[in-house]
Design an enzyme around this catalytic site. Structure first.
Site, PDB file in Angstrom:
ATOM      1  N   ILE A  88     -15.842 -59.611  21.439  1.00  0.00           N
ATOM      2  CA  ILE A  88     -16.862 -58.915  22.231  1.00  0.00           C
ATOM      3  C   ILE A  88     -17.078 -57.498  21.701  1.00  0.00           C
ATOM      4  CG2 ILE A  88     -17.389 -57.979  24.515  1.00  0.00           C
ATOM      5  CD1 ILE A  88     -15.964 -60.446  25.695  1.00  0.00           C
ATOM      6  N   ASP A 132      -8.167 -50.074  18.854  1.00  0.00           N
ATOM      7  CA  ASP A 132      -7.517 -51.354  19.108  1.00  0.00           C
ATOM      8  C   ASP A 132      -6.072 -51.253  18.644  1.00  0.00           C
ATOM      9  OD1 ASP A 132      -8.829 -54.552  19.351  1.00  0.00           O
ATOM     10  OD2 ASP A 132      -6.719 -54.252  18.902  1.00  0.00           O
ATOM     11  N   SER A 142     -13.775 -56.252  31.359  1.00  0.00           N
ATOM     12  CA  SER A 142     -12.627 -56.990  30.810  1.00  0.00           C
ATOM     13  C   SER A 142     -11.774 -57.605  31.911  1.00  0.00           C
ATOM     14  CB  SER A 142     -11.803 -56.081  29.899  1.00  0.00           C
ATOM     15  OG  SER A 142     -11.313 -54.948  30.606  1.00  0.00           O
ATOM     16  N   ASP A 186     -17.377 -54.716  36.717  1.00  0.00           N
ATOM     17  CA  ASP A 186     -17.673 -56.138  36.960  1.00  0.00           C
ATOM     18  C   ASP A 186     -16.431 -56.903  37.425  1.00  0.00           C
ATOM     19  OD1 ASP A 186     -19.463 -58.474  36.754  1.00  0.00           O
ATOM     20  OD2 ASP A 186     -18.159 -59.076  35.093  1.00  0.00           O
ATOM     21  N   GLU A 231      -9.795 -60.094  43.671  1.00  0.00           N
ATOM     22  CA  GLU A 231     -11.105 -60.717  43.841  1.00  0.00           C
ATOM     23  C   GLU A 231     -10.978 -61.912  44.776  1.00  0.00           C
ATOM     24  OE1 GLU A 231     -12.682 -61.690  40.003  1.00  0.00           O
ATOM     25  OE2 GLU A 231     -12.664 -59.616  39.303  1.00  0.00           O
ATOM     26  N   HIS A 287     -18.066 -60.018  38.958  1.00  0.00           N
ATOM     27  CA  HIS A 287     -17.433 -60.765  37.869  1.00  0.00           C
ATOM     28  C   HIS A 287     -18.421 -61.759  37.250  1.00  0.00           C
ATOM     29  CE1 HIS A 287     -13.261 -62.232  36.356  1.00  0.00           C
ATOM     30  NE2 HIS A 287     -14.172 -62.325  35.406  1.00  0.00           N
ATOM     31  N   ILE A 288     -19.556 -61.237  36.814  1.00  0.00           N
ATOM     32  CA  ILE A 288     -20.604 -62.099  36.248  1.00  0.00           C
ATOM     33  C   ILE A 288     -20.886 -61.774  34.778  1.00  0.00           C
ATOM     34  CG2 ILE A 288     -21.743 -62.551  38.456  1.00  0.00           C
ATOM     35  CD1 ILE A 288     -23.792 -60.336  37.642  1.00  0.00           C
TER      36      ILE A 288
END
Length: 630
Positions: A384, A403, A461, A486, A491, A513-514
C-alpha cells in the site's frame, strides 16, 4: 479390494452426458423455425413429465419425435455435439470405465444410434448398451421408434434389467423416475441419484445415495477415481457476508459451501466449526485457540481481508491449519481513499460541508491548501505504501517514507532513517503498518510531539497503532491540524452504535473501517482467496500462507501425493522415508519446507501402493496432519 460381483447400470441422458440428447437434437433441427423457442420449451416440458413419471414414457417419446422434425443425417452432428457434452466427472474418470467395462451396462430410454458411438469411447461395447432405436421413412426422416423394444414402453427399464438377470449386487446410477423404479421394483440393490447436471427432487428423495458427481459414487464404492476425496464432502463455511463471487467460485469447484452474512461469537463458532474443512472470515470473527481445538476437520482458515490478528496463528499452525489472507487485493482501494482524504483534509472540505448542511455559507480560503508541493510521510512502505507513494508523487507531493525493513524507493521518494525524521518534515503523515502487537500506540504523545505543528494524520492500517486520547488532545490544541481515521482500537462486531473521543472534532474524517471496502476490492478478494484455498486443497500448495512454510508444487502427473504436517523435531523426515522404503514406494518427487515450529513434507509416488502405509505414516510420532491426494 473391489467386489467383482457388482454390476453398474448407467443412464445416458443427464448422467453420462450433461444434456438430454433429444433436446440437443431439437435445438439443431429447429434452428430456422420461427417458433423454435416455443417448440423447444414444449419438448423440454414433455421430457420432464416423462422423467418424473407424470406421463408414460411411450407418450413422452411419441410427442417429442413428432415435434423434432429430424433426419438421419442430423445424427452425425448430434454425436459430434454430444462428445463435447460428457459430464465433467465422468470424463475425469475414464480409467474406471476402461478397467471395469465388463461390469458396466448402459440402460437408457434414449437411442442406440447416438449412444453407441459415445460410450464406445468409454470402452462399453454395443452389446452392453440397451436403448431404443429410431424408425425412418424412405427419405431418412425420423418418424418414430421400434415399438417392439421393451424400452419404448412405460417402466421398460424394469423389464430390460429383469431380462438381463444379472448376478451379484446391481447398482443403478441415473437422474430420473425410470432409474429409481428399478430399485423400487426389487431388481436393483441400490439407486444413486446423479445430480451433477440436474437435481430432480423425486429421484433424490428415492435414492440410497445422492451423488453430486462420479467421484462420490466411486468413493462410496471404494473404486478407482480421479481424486482421493470427493470435493462435495469438503465443507466450507463463509462468514461475515463474504462476496458472493467467492461462494460461486468454490461451489463451481464442487465444494459444499454455506454462506452466513454475520460473524459468529466464540461459543457459536465452536459448535458450527465441527465437520468444517475451510473457514472463511473477514475482520470481525475471532478464530481463537478454543475454536481451533474444537475444529475436528479444519484444514484452512481464509481471511478475506489483509489483517490476520483475529486469528490465533500459532494455535492454527500447531493444529495443522493453514491460514491465507488477501494482502494485495484491496491495495488500490486503500490508496485511493488515502489520496482522497489527503485532499479533503488539506482543503477543509468536511468543515465546509458541515456548514452547508447546517444552512451556513462560509466561502473562504482559510485553512485550504493545495497538496502540490507538500511533504507526505508514509509510515510502512509495503504494498500500500509503495502504490500511495507513486500516486502522491503524480499529483505533485514530495514523498518520504520510513519502514523498519529495508525497502527500495520508488520514483523520487526519499527514505528516512528514523520515524522522528519523517514526522518532523511531513505535512501529512499516513500510516500503513502491519498488525504486529508490538505496534500498539506506535503513534502516541511522544510521536505526536515530534510532528510539525498543524500537520495531519491518516490511519488506514490498524486501530491499535494510534493512541486515540493523545490524538484527540492534539487535535483540540491545534498541534495536529486534522485527521482521517478509518480503524479503531475497539470496533463493534456488527452495525450499530459506536462512540469515539474523536467524534465531533473539526476537520476529522471518521469512517467505519472501509478502507478496502469497494466493489472492485471485494471482487478481487473473492477471486484471490478462493484460488489459495483451491490450490491447497487440490494440490497442497502453501504459497502466500501466513503461518506455514511456503511450498509451490508442480502439478501431479499420474501419481499419488502424500502431505505430511509434523512438529519440526529431528528424525521425522527420516522416519517417513524409512517407511516409504519399507513399502517399496517409488518416489517421483519430494518437497520439504520447515519453520521453527512445523515441517511440511510432500512426497509424490507412483500410483500403485500398499494402503497399509497410510496408517503407519499417520502414526509417526509428532505427526499433526496427514492426507493423500490423487
Amino acid at each position: 479390494m473391489i467386489a467383482t460381483s457388482r454390476k453398474y447400470i448407467f443412464d445416458f441422458d443427464s448422467t453420462l452426458t450433461r444434456v438430454e440428447a433429444l433436446d440437443v437434437l431439437a435445438e439443431m433441427t429447429l434452428k430456422d423455425n420461427p417458433k423454435k423457442d416455443e417448440i423447444l420449451q414444449e419438448i423440454q416440458n414433455i421430457t420432464n413429465l416423462g422423467i418424473d413419471g407424470e406421463i408414460s414414457f411411450t407418450e413422452s417419446l411419441e410427442r417429442r419425435i413428432r415435434l423434432l422434425n429430424a433426419h438421419k443425417s442430423d445424427l452425425n452432428d448430434l454425436i459430434t455435439e454430444l462428445r463435447q457434452k460428457i459430464s465433467k466427472s465422468i470424463e475425469e474418470n475414464m480409467d474406471f470405465f476402461h478397467s471395469h467395462s465388463d461390469d458396466i451396462y448402459v440402460i437408457s430410454c434414449g437411442f442406440k444410434e447416438f449412444i453407441d458411438p459415445i460410450v464406445e469411447e468409454f470402452n462399453i461395447p454395443s452389446e452392453r448398451v440397451y436403448a431404443n432405436t429410431f424408425t425412418f421413412d424412405g427419405d431418412g426422416a425420423i418418424v418414430g421408434f421400434d415399438r417392439e423394444n421393451v424400452l419404448s414402453s412405460h417402466n421398460g427399464k424394469i423389464q430390460c434389467l429383469k431380462d438381463l438377470n444379472l448376478e451379484g449386487e446391481v447398482q443403478v446410477i441415473g437422474d430420473g423416475y425410470s432409474d429409481y423404479v428399478m430399485r423400487e421394483a426389487g431388481i436393483a440393490d441400490k439407486f444413486f441419484a446423479y445430480t451433477e447436471n440436474v437435481h430432480r427432487d423425486k429421484a433424490a428423495n428415492n435414492a440410497d445415495y445422492v451423488t453430486p458427481n462420479l467421484n462420490e459414487f466411486l468413493f462410496v464404492n471404494d473404486l478407482p477415481r480421479k481424486i482421493s476425496y470427493p470435493k462435495n464432502r469438503i465443507k466450507i463455511l463463509l462468514l461475515e457476508g463474504v462476496h458472493p463471487d467467492a461462494l460461486q467460485r468454490l461451489s463451481d469447484e464442487g465444494f459444499t459451501v454455506e454462506l452466513l452474512k454475520h460473524a459468529l461469537p466464540e461459543d457459536e463458532l465452536i459448535e458450527r466449526i465441527k465437520g468444517v474443512h475451510v473457514l472463511g472470515i473477514r475482520s470481525k470473527t475471532q478464530v481463537t485457540k478454543k475454536v481451533l481445538e474444537a475444529a475436528d476437520r479444519l484444514m484452512v482458515v481464509a481471511a478475506f481481508c489483509i489483517g490476520t490478528t483475529q486469528i490465533d496463528l500459532d494455535a492454527a499452525k500447531k493444529n495443522g491449519v493453514v491460514v491465507f489472507n488477501a494482502p494485495y487485493s484491496n491495495t488500490r482501494s486503500v490508496v485511493e481513499l488515502a489520496i482522497g482524504q489527503i485532499i479533503m483534509l488539506k482543503r477543509s472540505i468536511f468543515a465546509r460541508s458541515t456548514e452547508i448542511h447546517k444552512g451556513q455559507w462560509f466561502k473562504t480560503a482559510l485553512n485550504a491548501q493545495e497538496v502540490r508541493g507538500k511533504n507526505l510521510g508514509i509510515v510502512g512502505y509495503g504494498n500500500i505504501g509503495k502504490q500511495l507513494s507513486v500516486l502522491a508523487e503524480a499529483i505533485g507531493m514530495h514523498v518520504y517514507y520510513y519502514d523498519v525493513a529495508d525497502q527500495l524507493a520508488l520514483g523520487n521518494a526519499t527514505k528516512c532513517s528514523t520515524l522522528e525524521e519523517l514526522l518532523s518534515i511531513s505535512d501529512v503523515v499516513t500510516l500503513h503498518i502491519d498488525d504486529n502487537k508490538a505496534n500498539k500506540n506506535f503513534i502516541g504523545k511522544e510521536e505526536i510531539a515530534q510532528m510539525k505543528d498543524g500537520a495531519m494524520l491518516i490511519n488506514l492500517s490498524r486501530g491499535f497503532v494510534v493512541d486515540i486520547p493523545a490524538l484527540a488532545e492534539a487535535l483540540k490544541s491545534g498541534k495536529v491540524g486534522g485527521a482521517a481515521i478509518d480503524v479503531y482500537p475497539e470496533e463493534p462486531r456488527s452495525n450499530g452504535d459506536f462512540t469515539t473521543e474523536l467524534a465531533g472534532l473539526e476537520n476529522v474524517i471518521l469512517t467505519p473501517h472501509i478502507g478496502g471496502s469497494t466493489e472492485e476490492a471485494q471482487r478481487d478478494i473473492a477471486d484471490f482467496v478462493p484460488n489459495k484455498i483451491m490450490d491447497y486443497i487440490n494440490s497442497g500448495n502453501t504459497v502466500d500462507a501466513v503461518n506455514f512454510p511456503n511450498i509451490r508444487l508442480p502439478k501431479q502427473k499420474n501419481a499419488h501425493r502424500f502431505l505430511h504436517i509434523h512438529n519440526n523435531v529431528p528424525g521425522v523426515m527420516a522416519k517417513i522415508n524409512e517407511l516409504l522404503a519399507k513399502y517399496d514406494m517409488n518416489i517421483t518427487g519430494q518437497f520439504l519446507s520447515t519453520d521453527p515450529d512445523v515441517g511440511y513434507v510432500i512426497t509424490d509416488l507412483d500410483k500403485e501402493y500398499n494402503t497399509d502405509i497410510i496408517k503407519e505414516l499417520k502414526a509417526i510420532e509428532h505427526t499433526i496432519k496427514f492426507r493423500v491426494l490423487y
